[in-house]
Write a protein that holds these residues in place. Structure first.
Motif, short mmCIF file in Angstrom:
data_model
loop_
_atom_site.label_atom_id
_atom_site.label_comp_id
_atom_site.label_asym_id
_atom_site.label_seq_id
_atom_site.Cartn_x
_atom_site.Cartn_y
_atom_site.Cartn_z
N VAL A 1 -6.66 71.67 -52.67
CA VAL A 1 -7.88 70.85 -52.74
C VAL A 1 -7.51 69.37 -52.70
CG1 VAL A 1 -9.98 70.34 -54.07
CG2 VAL A 1 -8.98 72.64 -54.15
N LEU A 2 -8.01 68.66 -51.71
CA LEU A 2 -7.79 67.21 -51.65
C LEU A 2 -8.52 66.57 -52.82
CD1 LEU A 2 -8.08 66.77 -47.81
CD2 LEU A 2 -6.08 66.20 -49.19
N PHE A 3 -7.76 65.85 -53.65
CA PHE A 3 -8.25 65.50 -54.99
C PHE A 3 -8.12 64.01 -55.26
CE2 PHE A 3 -7.39 65.15 -59.64
CZ PHE A 3 -8.61 65.61 -60.09
N SER A 4 -9.28 63.39 -55.57
CA SER A 4 -9.31 61.95 -55.85
C SER A 4 -9.46 61.64 -57.33
CB SER A 4 -10.49 61.32 -55.10
OG SER A 4 -11.71 61.77 -55.69
N GLY A 5 -9.70 62.66 -58.14
CA GLY A 5 -10.03 62.42 -59.54
C GLY A 5 -11.51 62.16 -59.76
N GLY A 6 -12.28 62.17 -58.69
CA GLY A 6 -13.73 61.98 -58.80
C GLY A 6 -14.44 63.29 -59.09
N LYS A 7 -15.76 63.21 -59.27
CA LYS A 7 -16.47 64.41 -59.70
C LYS A 7 -16.60 65.44 -58.59
CE LYS A 7 -21.01 62.24 -59.19
NZ LYS A 7 -22.22 61.78 -59.86
N ASP A 8 -16.71 65.01 -57.34
CA ASP A 8 -16.90 65.99 -56.27
C ASP A 8 -15.66 66.85 -56.03
OD1 ASP A 8 -19.46 65.06 -55.96
OD2 ASP A 8 -19.02 63.79 -54.24
N SER A 9 -14.50 66.22 -55.95
CA SER A 9 -13.29 67.03 -55.73
C SER A 9 -12.96 67.85 -56.98
CB SER A 9 -12.10 66.18 -55.28
OG SER A 9 -11.85 65.10 -56.13
N SER A 10 -13.27 67.32 -58.17
CA SER A 10 -13.04 68.09 -59.40
C SER A 10 -13.95 69.31 -59.46
CB SER A 10 -13.31 67.21 -60.63
OG SER A 10 -12.42 66.11 -60.67
N LEU A 11 -15.23 69.11 -59.13
CA LEU A 11 -16.17 70.24 -59.17
C LEU A 11 -15.79 71.28 -58.11
CD1 LEU A 11 -18.71 71.53 -60.36
CD2 LEU A 11 -20.07 70.23 -58.69
N SER A 12 -15.35 70.82 -56.94
CA SER A 12 -14.90 71.77 -55.92
C SER A 12 -13.80 72.68 -56.45
CB SER A 12 -14.36 71.01 -54.69
OG SER A 12 -15.39 70.29 -54.07
N ALA A 13 -12.85 72.09 -57.14
CA ALA A 13 -11.75 72.88 -57.71
C ALA A 13 -12.28 73.89 -58.73
CB ALA A 13 -10.73 71.95 -58.36
N LEU A 14 -13.24 73.47 -59.54
CA LEU A 14 -13.82 74.39 -60.53
C LEU A 14 -14.55 75.56 -59.87
CD1 LEU A 14 -13.07 72.22 -62.65
CD2 LEU A 14 -15.31 72.58 -63.69
N LEU A 15 -15.28 75.27 -58.78
CA LEU A 15 -16.01 76.34 -58.10
C LEU A 15 -15.06 77.34 -57.43
CD1 LEU A 15 -19.11 74.62 -56.38
CD2 LEU A 15 -18.97 75.72 -58.60
N LEU A 16 -13.90 76.84 -56.99
CA LEU A 16 -12.93 77.72 -56.33
C LEU A 16 -12.11 78.54 -57.33
CD1 LEU A 16 -11.67 75.09 -53.72
CD2 LEU A 16 -12.93 77.20 -53.17
N GLU A 17 -11.96 78.01 -58.53
CA GLU A 17 -11.03 78.57 -59.52
C GLU A 17 -11.16 80.08 -59.77
OE1 GLU A 17 -11.60 77.03 -63.47
OE2 GLU A 17 -9.45 77.04 -63.87
N PRO A 18 -12.38 80.64 -59.88
CA PRO A 18 -12.43 82.08 -60.17
C PRO A 18 -11.96 82.96 -59.02
CG PRO A 18 -14.55 81.01 -60.69
CD PRO A 18 -13.73 80.03 -59.89
N PHE A 19 -11.83 82.41 -57.82
CA PHE A 19 -11.58 83.22 -56.63
C PHE A 19 -10.27 82.91 -55.91
CE2 PHE A 19 -16.06 82.40 -57.36
CZ PHE A 19 -16.53 83.68 -57.54
N PRO B 1 -16.43 73.58 -50.61
CA PRO B 1 -17.24 74.39 -51.54
C PRO B 1 -18.59 73.78 -51.88
CG PRO B 1 -14.97 74.18 -52.30
CD PRO B 1 -15.10 73.27 -51.13
N LEU B 2 -18.72 72.44 -51.78
CA LEU B 2 -20.00 71.80 -52.15
C LEU B 2 -20.92 71.59 -50.96
CD1 LEU B 2 -18.88 69.02 -54.68
CD2 LEU B 2 -19.28 71.44 -55.07
#
Lengths: 200, 200
Positions: A5-23, A132-133
């Motif tokens: 996950v391309l990650f900036s520390g912002g809320k969108d990339s963080s939330l993307s990671a959370l949505l992917l996490e269970p799968f 994911p978003l």
């Protein structure tokens, strides 16, 4: 399946990671040009979110070209989109990377890859790219962020971020001064994720 | 937050529900015009997936208009899109429904709501509309389906489904005969979900 996950520390990339996490098996990847320690800022956020994190060095010439683009156009859209496309391509060249994700939302305009850019990257480089978003509007994203993340928000010049804009602004500051940044970037609010609100 | 997922018993709407499950309270909703017991077929699949399910009756005039559209155009695209838009609207009129989702994927063409149709529904009816699979291409969706769902696939005329096409085909069969269906609908493979492969 592993996802980078391309990650900036912002809320969108963080939330993307959370949505992917269970799968998926999630790793966070922050791009850096060596101008500012944005990778370290993002690493701290990634640690708070309990995800593995690594820094991906991008070729300095990508930033130079983006610098030329923003000065020529007078606004950041093409420059940021260019960096994003090259960042996805650079990550896709890693043979261990098979699935790339980012924090693009339904209503985002910058940075956004067009469907033909996506298909070109997938076909040429043998990776899959996902957002994911992409199927969610602002209200649903804000509601999920409110449920799962502690966030600080502020104007973009004072918020600690590790997005493409941060180092592009720094290069402009070094070469053209503070005033030029204000001229080129519209004032907008950025988010910086502090931690998870609760464990999923 | 509760989400109402438009559910056909196929792999896309089933996978959408699975992706939403860790973050929302999911209910599955199957639309029916009273022509065939599609709601009951979907209810059985929903039970296998361990989600609550209900049937939403749609106005028969929606199917009649779709019937006119497909006969006039000679192919199902506009008719299916029309039913989908009216289904989302009908669901959105339920005061208990605040968030609607469906199984639309990145590369889908039918049924797909345009971004202006989505914004119109959200603004007029005070609901949010989302597509959990919108950011994913075929390979990633197939891979997730392979991980989480037991699916049977077959040509659309013999697969037990509860999508919009099923009752539209039946109406054409009743009024125009089997041959007309073959003329109007391209042969394509449909999926019917049997059960979960493993619990999330």
């Amino acid at each position: 399946m592993k996802v980078s996950v391309l990650f900036s520390g912002g809320k969108d990339s963080s939330l993307s990671a959370l949505l992917l996490e269970p799968f998926f098996e999630v790793e966070l990847v922050t791009c850096n040009f060596g101008l500012l320690p944005t990778g370290e800022i993002a690493a701290k956020t990634a640690e708070e979110l309990h995800f593995p994190h690594r820094i991906l060095s991008l070729e300095r010439e990508i930033l130079e070209k983006a610098y030329e683009m923003i000065l020529k156009e007078g606004f950041p859209k093409s420059a940021i989109n260019y960096i994003h496309e090259r960042a996805v391509e650079t990550l896709a060249l890693d043979p261990a990377v098979k699935l790339i994700a980012d924090g693009t939302r339904r209503d985002d305009r910058v940075p956004v890859l067009s469907i033909s850019q996506v298909r070109s990257i997938e076909d040429r480089l043998g990776v899959q790219y996902s957002c994911p978003l992409k199927g969610y509007g602002k209200k649903v994203v804000d509601s999920l962020v409110g449920c799962y993340l502690n966030v600080e928000q502020g104007p973009s010049e004072s918020t600690q971020k590790a997005d493409y804009e941060t180092e592009l602004r720094e290069l402009i500051r070094q070469r053209q001064g503070e005033e030029k940044i204000k001229e080129l970037f519209p004032v907008h609010f950025q988010s910086h994720v502090l931690s998870r609100k609760k464990r999923l």
